[in-house]
Design a protein around this motif. Sequence first.
Motif, mmCIF file in Angstrom:
data_model
loop_
_atom_site.group_PDB
_atom_site.id
_atom_site.type_symbol
_atom_site.label_atom_id
_atom_site.label_comp_id
_atom_site.label_asym_id
_atom_site.label_seq_id
_atom_site.Cartn_x
_atom_site.Cartn_y
_atom_site.Cartn_z
ATOM 1 N N ILE A 2 -7.232 45.308 35.793
ATOM 2 C CA ILE A 2 -6.241 46.524 35.766
ATOM 3 C C ILE A 2 -5.993 47.085 34.278
ATOM 4 C CG2 ILE A 2 -3.991 47.394 36.145
ATOM 5 C CD1 ILE A 2 -4.769 47.109 39.142
ATOM 6 N N LEU A 3 -6.018 45.933 33.591
ATOM 7 C CA LEU A 3 -5.650 46.119 32.021
ATOM 8 C C LEU A 3 -7.159 47.028 31.293
ATOM 9 C CD1 LEU A 3 -4.035 46.138 28.925
ATOM 10 C CD2 LEU A 3 -4.634 43.640 28.537
ATOM 11 N N SER A 4 -8.596 46.131 31.822
ATOM 12 C CA SER A 4 -9.732 47.353 31.698
ATOM 13 C C SER A 4 -9.735 49.285 32.046
ATOM 14 C CB SER A 4 -10.660 46.378 32.033
ATOM 15 O OG SER A 4 -11.838 46.409 32.015
ATOM 16 N N PHE A 5 -9.698 48.844 33.219
ATOM 17 C CA PHE A 5 -9.497 49.763 33.603
ATOM 18 C C PHE A 5 -8.235 50.695 32.923
ATOM 19 C CE2 PHE A 5 -7.467 53.286 37.112
ATOM 20 C CZ PHE A 5 -9.141 54.013 37.335
ATOM 21 N N ILE A 6 -6.948 50.248 32.335
ATOM 22 C CA ILE A 6 -6.326 51.061 31.563
ATOM 23 C C ILE A 6 -6.453 51.850 30.282
ATOM 24 C CG2 ILE A 6 -4.122 51.588 31.397
ATOM 25 C CD1 ILE A 6 -2.720 49.518 33.340
ATOM 26 N N VAL A 7 -7.025 50.796 30.156
ATOM 27 C CA VAL A 7 -8.299 51.042 28.867
ATOM 28 C C VAL A 7 -8.559 52.647 28.661
ATOM 29 C CG1 VAL A 7 -9.776 50.138 26.141
ATOM 30 C CG2 VAL A 7 -7.329 48.946 27.683
ATOM 31 N N TYR A 8 -10.160 52.142 29.608
ATOM 32 C CA TYR A 8 -10.899 52.876 30.042
ATOM 33 C C TYR A 8 -10.956 53.939 31.076
ATOM 34 C CZ TYR A 8 -13.845 55.640 33.156
ATOM 35 O OH TYR A 8 -14.555 56.818 33.586
ATOM 36 N N LEU A 9 -8.892 54.321 31.100
ATOM 37 C CA LEU A 9 -8.560 55.480 31.633
ATOM 38 C C LEU A 9 -7.858 56.493 30.055
ATOM 39 C CD1 LEU A 9 -8.582 57.094 34.135
ATOM 40 C CD2 LEU A 9 -5.975 56.722 34.748
ATOM 41 N N VAL A 10 -7.542 55.577 29.345
ATOM 42 C CA VAL A 10 -6.921 56.095 28.625
ATOM 43 C C VAL A 10 -7.454 56.623 27.361
ATOM 44 C CG1 VAL A 10 -5.317 55.826 26.113
ATOM 45 C CG2 VAL A 10 -4.168 54.869 28.288
ATOM 46 N N LEU A 11 -9.103 55.811 26.945
ATOM 47 C CA LEU A 11 -10.521 56.787 26.307
ATOM 48 C C LEU A 11 -10.538 57.762 27.152
ATOM 49 C CD1 LEU A 11 -11.328 53.379 25.022
ATOM 50 C CD2 LEU A 11 -10.342 54.535 23.649
ATOM 51 N N PHE A 12 -10.919 57.706 28.290
ATOM 52 C CA PHE A 12 -11.660 58.813 28.519
ATOM 53 C C PHE A 12 -11.050 60.095 28.875
ATOM 54 C CE2 PHE A 12 -13.008 61.071 32.831
ATOM 55 C CZ PHE A 12 -14.583 61.052 32.499
ATOM 56 N N VAL A 13 -10.113 59.934 29.360
ATOM 57 C CA VAL A 13 -9.389 61.189 29.384
ATOM 58 C C VAL A 13 -8.800 61.520 28.176
ATOM 59 C CG1 VAL A 13 -6.956 62.056 30.257
ATOM 60 C CG2 VAL A 13 -8.042 61.108 32.045
ATOM 61 N N GLY A 14 -8.107 61.108 27.482
ATOM 62 C CA GLY A 14 -7.773 61.189 25.183
ATOM 63 C C GLY A 14 -9.359 62.019 24.824
ATOM 64 N N GLY A 15 -10.242 61.541 25.224
ATOM 65 C CA GLY A 15 -11.485 61.629 24.513
ATOM 66 C C GLY A 15 -11.658 63.187 25.394
ATOM 67 N N ILE A 16 -11.844 63.491 25.869
ATOM 68 C CA ILE A 16 -11.965 64.793 26.826
ATOM 69 C C ILE A 16 -10.821 65.779 27.061
ATOM 70 C CG2 ILE A 16 -11.590 66.402 29.419
ATOM 71 C CD1 ILE A 16 -12.779 63.913 31.073
ATOM 72 N N VAL A 17 -9.178 65.222 26.803
ATOM 73 C CA VAL A 17 -8.187 66.355 25.826
ATOM 74 C C VAL A 17 -8.591 66.959 24.572
ATOM 75 C CG1 VAL A 17 -5.759 66.144 25.044
ATOM 76 C CG2 VAL A 17 -6.552 64.777 27.449
ATOM 77 N N LEU A 18 -9.271 65.646 23.886
ATOM 78 C CA LEU A 18 -9.353 66.022 22.468
ATOM 79 C C LEU A 18 -10.758 66.957 22.272
ATOM 80 C CD1 LEU A 18 -8.996 62.187 20.159
ATOM 81 C CD2 LEU A 18 -7.377 64.574 19.778
ATOM 82 N N MET A 19 -11.735 66.832 23.014
ATOM 83 C CA MET A 19 -12.111 67.681 22.740
ATOM 84 C C MET A 19 -11.923 69.171 23.082
ATOM 85 S SD MET A 19 -16.288 65.420 24.159
ATOM 86 C CE MET A 19 -15.946 65.170 25.169
ATOM 87 N N GLY A 20 -11.129 69.221 23.920
ATOM 88 C CA GLY A 20 -10.800 70.460 24.837
ATOM 89 C C GLY A 20 -10.118 70.971 23.751
ATOM 90 N N ILE A 21 -9.414 70.351 23.166
ATOM 91 C CA ILE A 21 -7.991 70.892 22.422
ATOM 92 C C ILE A 21 -8.599 71.323 21.066
ATOM 93 C CG2 ILE A 21 -6.372 70.051 23.235
ATOM 94 C CD1 ILE A 21 -5.743 68.210 20.857
ATOM 95 N N SER A 22 -9.738 71.028 20.253
ATOM 96 C CA SER A 22 -10.285 70.922 19.446
ATOM 97 C C SER A 22 -11.057 72.662 18.495
ATOM 98 C CB SER A 22 -11.864 70.359 19.045
ATOM 99 O OG SER A 22 -12.713 70.153 19.573
ATOM 100 N N HIS A 23 -11.282 72.967 20.174
ATOM 101 C CA HIS A 23 -11.436 74.603 19.483
ATOM 102 C C HIS A 23 -10.471 75.033 19.206
ATOM 103 C CE1 HIS A 23 -10.565 75.231 24.096
ATOM 104 N NE2 HIS A 23 -10.478 76.852 23.446
ATOM 105 N N GLY A 24 -8.722 74.912 19.572
ATOM 106 C CA GLY A 24 -8.021 75.227 19.620
ATOM 107 C C GLY A 24 -7.190 75.896 18.183
#
Length: 69
Positions: A2-24
Amino acid sequence: MILSFIVYLVLFVGGIVLMGISHGLPDFQALVFCAGLAAFCLSMAWIMRAGRSGATRRSDNWDGGPAAN
């Protein structure tokens, strides 16, 4: 597991969010985009390496070579 999945999910979603907000952003657009891309890539590497039958384990290679024993 479960901890491995949580780390994966935070990195995955966080990376997408960072790439999404970078243009603004007014400043540091490239830096935020690259940080998001790095987080996304780390999430993919984390999930491929995690687990008992991870895709990058040397002792469990696909061709049954010398490292398989």
